[in-house]
Design an enzyme around this catalytic site. Sequence first.
Site, short mmCIF file in Angstrom:
data_model
loop_
_atom_site.label_atom_id
_atom_site.label_comp_id
_atom_site.label_asym_id
_atom_site.label_seq_id
_atom_site.Cartn_x
_atom_site.Cartn_y
_atom_site.Cartn_z
CG ASP A 283 -35.23 -28.80 -19.42
OD1 ASP A 283 -35.10 -29.20 -20.32
OD2 ASP A 283 -35.43 -29.14 -18.00
C1 NOJ Z 1 -36.72 -31.25 -21.09
C2 NOJ Z 1 -36.87 -32.27 -20.06
O1 NOJ Z 1 -37.28 -31.22 -18.60
C3 NOJ Z 1 -35.30 -32.45 -19.88
O2 NOJ Z 1 -34.94 -32.92 -19.13
C4 NOJ Z 1 -35.14 -32.78 -20.66
O3 NOJ Z 1 -33.18 -33.61 -21.21
C5 NOJ Z 1 -35.77 -31.78 -22.78
N1 NOJ Z 1 -36.48 -31.56 -22.46
C6 NOJ Z 1 -35.30 -32.27 -23.64
O4 NOJ Z 1 -35.49 -33.63 -23.98
#
Ligand code: NOJ
Length: 747
Positions: free
Chosen positions: A282
């Site tokens: 993430d």
């Molecule tokens: C953080 C989020 O937790 C995730 O779900 C997302 O895909 C990413 N950022 C990218 O934006």
Amino acid sequence: MNFFRLVLLSLTLIPCTLFAQHSAIDKKVDSLLSLMTLEEKVGQLNQLSSDFAATGPITKDGDKQDRVRQGKIGSYLNVTGAARTRSLQEIAMQSRLRIPLLFAQDVIHGYRTIFPIPLAEAASWDLAAMEQTARIAAVEAAASGIHWTFAPMVDIARDPRWGRVMEGAGEDSYLASLIAAARVKGFQGKGIGNTDAVMACAKHFAAYGAAEGGRDYNSVDMSVRKLYEVYLPPFKAAKEAGVASFMNSFNDLNGVPATGSSFLQRKILKGDWGFKGIVVSDWGSVGEMVNHGYAADLKDAARIAMNAGSDMDMESRAYVAHLVELVKDKKIDTVQLNDAVKRVLYKKFELGLFEDPYRFSDEKREQAVWNNPAHLQVAREMARKSIVLLKNDKFTPGNQPLLPLHSGSKKKIALIGPLVKAIGDNNGFWSYSWPDDSTRVVSLWQGFINKLGNANSLTYAKGCEITGSDTTGFTAARKTAREADLIILSIGESAIMSGEAKSRSQLQLPGVQEQLVKEMVATGKPVIVLISAGRPLVFNWIADHVPAIVYTWWLGTQAGNAIADVLFGDYNPSGKLPITFPRSEGQIPIYYNYLSTGRPFKSDTDNTYVTAYTDLPNSPRYVFGYGLSYTSFQYSSVQLSANTLSKGQSMQARVTVTNTGNYAGEEVVQLYLQDVVGSIVRPERELKAFEKIRLNPGESREVIFTLDPTALSFFNEKLELVAEPGLFHVYIGGNSQATQKASFTLL
Ligand code: NOJ
């Protein structure tokens, strides 16, 4: 002939036996890998965000572009649009090995056409419809050069304080697993490599939805058995549906950050489940292991994450900075590094990017799909299916339910509340705004005008803002209300009050909105309340005093039309809650499939020495699976094909459902099972099957469910999936409190 094509051609000269077990793509991947420097390999594992917001411009002179030329970036997120993705891809084609970039994006519930938020869609219990909206999202995104969506989020969420409940399918593993599979199929369509398909991503692996106190990014401590039973099944379902990628999560699980967890990524995902796709971190989660105190520094974090099976580093820049040295120092095994790189390259080949790196960035197709009116029609249908009718009591005078309304009636309708004319909010969190939103997104107000042909019978007062304590608008709202025959209130959260990093400790309606409702009810006029939110809210006074309540979540581009369709009876509501609605935050976590306790709860009035609160009824406000229709359904008793079942066999449970009301309507017939005695304490009941049926007034239909051995199974102490002999109760009905019951014994 360019250098790269030459390499591919030379492959055909290599004896076939060498790659006997390899697919054609594997061979290409191996060949390419053999040409790559260590730096180039590491570059493939580096994912960065574009310099600008998703829909903003890209500069060609930034240092990131130079890094693309050097082969140090394998993937981008937040670059969208056929023209922009093409221009960056052109830069990638200047790199030594001409390895194309992967463009990823959070296409969560639509791209150009915004569909209801995922939690709302889950309320439709309509898998085909959810597959279709994911399909359209993919078609629109793919035409904009996007190869990869970070969806579906398949985290089970039993805590509505957690802002990300809006992004998932609710609290139930069975329903969420089916939805996960449907969404994966929708995004990936006929398969990766088709130019209308995007790679899906099951996220966040794992247990992110169980963050302590509902606080985003927080810790998770749970038994491994519970992880297997409740939190992993939707991921497994996504994997079985062929999902191309997984994203790990911000939380630690039992003390180990998911990004650094070999148990999750190497043992379960890549080992036991045999997942062959990409595991992406993430955003920044590799580096955040330093904050967790699990890694000493960024280099240590890179080592831990790579060894644990995180293939691609999203925005920590830890891999690109340190993997080369870590491999040279033998802190990372080349085999593992190669495996991660191969996973990324494989997908690039599968997408057809080596044949044509621009095949997704097609401005003509982009224009064509973006303005496809059929997409709006699907958005409207999905939005109507997502709406949940919570209450529709008879109202005096007239002694009739307030809904549905009649578009031919001359009644003067006052539309009151801060969300009546809202536009952008309808799209909910995780959505894109487009320059023509003000005309394309249908507000509630516009939806009513579209339905009635004009605004002649409509009046409007805002009453108050969503937040804040200003009540000066109440005077105008009262006046508008008194002059009308019917009041429809549109209230709730703003769209950005749920979503990532949007945890709330209190779930009441923000600001003075509940006070506004009280003022409106005090006029004595009939009141209908529409509640828009990304999560279950707490609204007891309204639930007790307002005769008609409709939960409208965030419904997307066609919100206003869909709500008008439902309110005027052009669509009979059929949504059922995919998540329990608490009476109070104090009841959280709250979910229907709780384990049987030694002191079971009896009733809301008898709470002595049983598992209950002394200051609050135990029951939730609205149970999982609940939702009304304008018609009524009657259930027959449950018939089982046998009273005993031999191991490994299946049985049928039947029920006849009759539409006993005056409207044609749909009902989600739900089957719950209780395993009465188990080697592990079992839930009081668990959803095991459902079917959505449509019945005309007076019509009956027999619904037959097959219960196979999997439905009877659970993970025992040794984490074996077993069906244990003994008594089972079957309940069938229209929500999780179904009372029609039959029993059988597994021999
Ligand atoms: C953080 C989020 O937790 C995730 O779900 C997302 O895909 C990413 N950022 C990218 O934006």
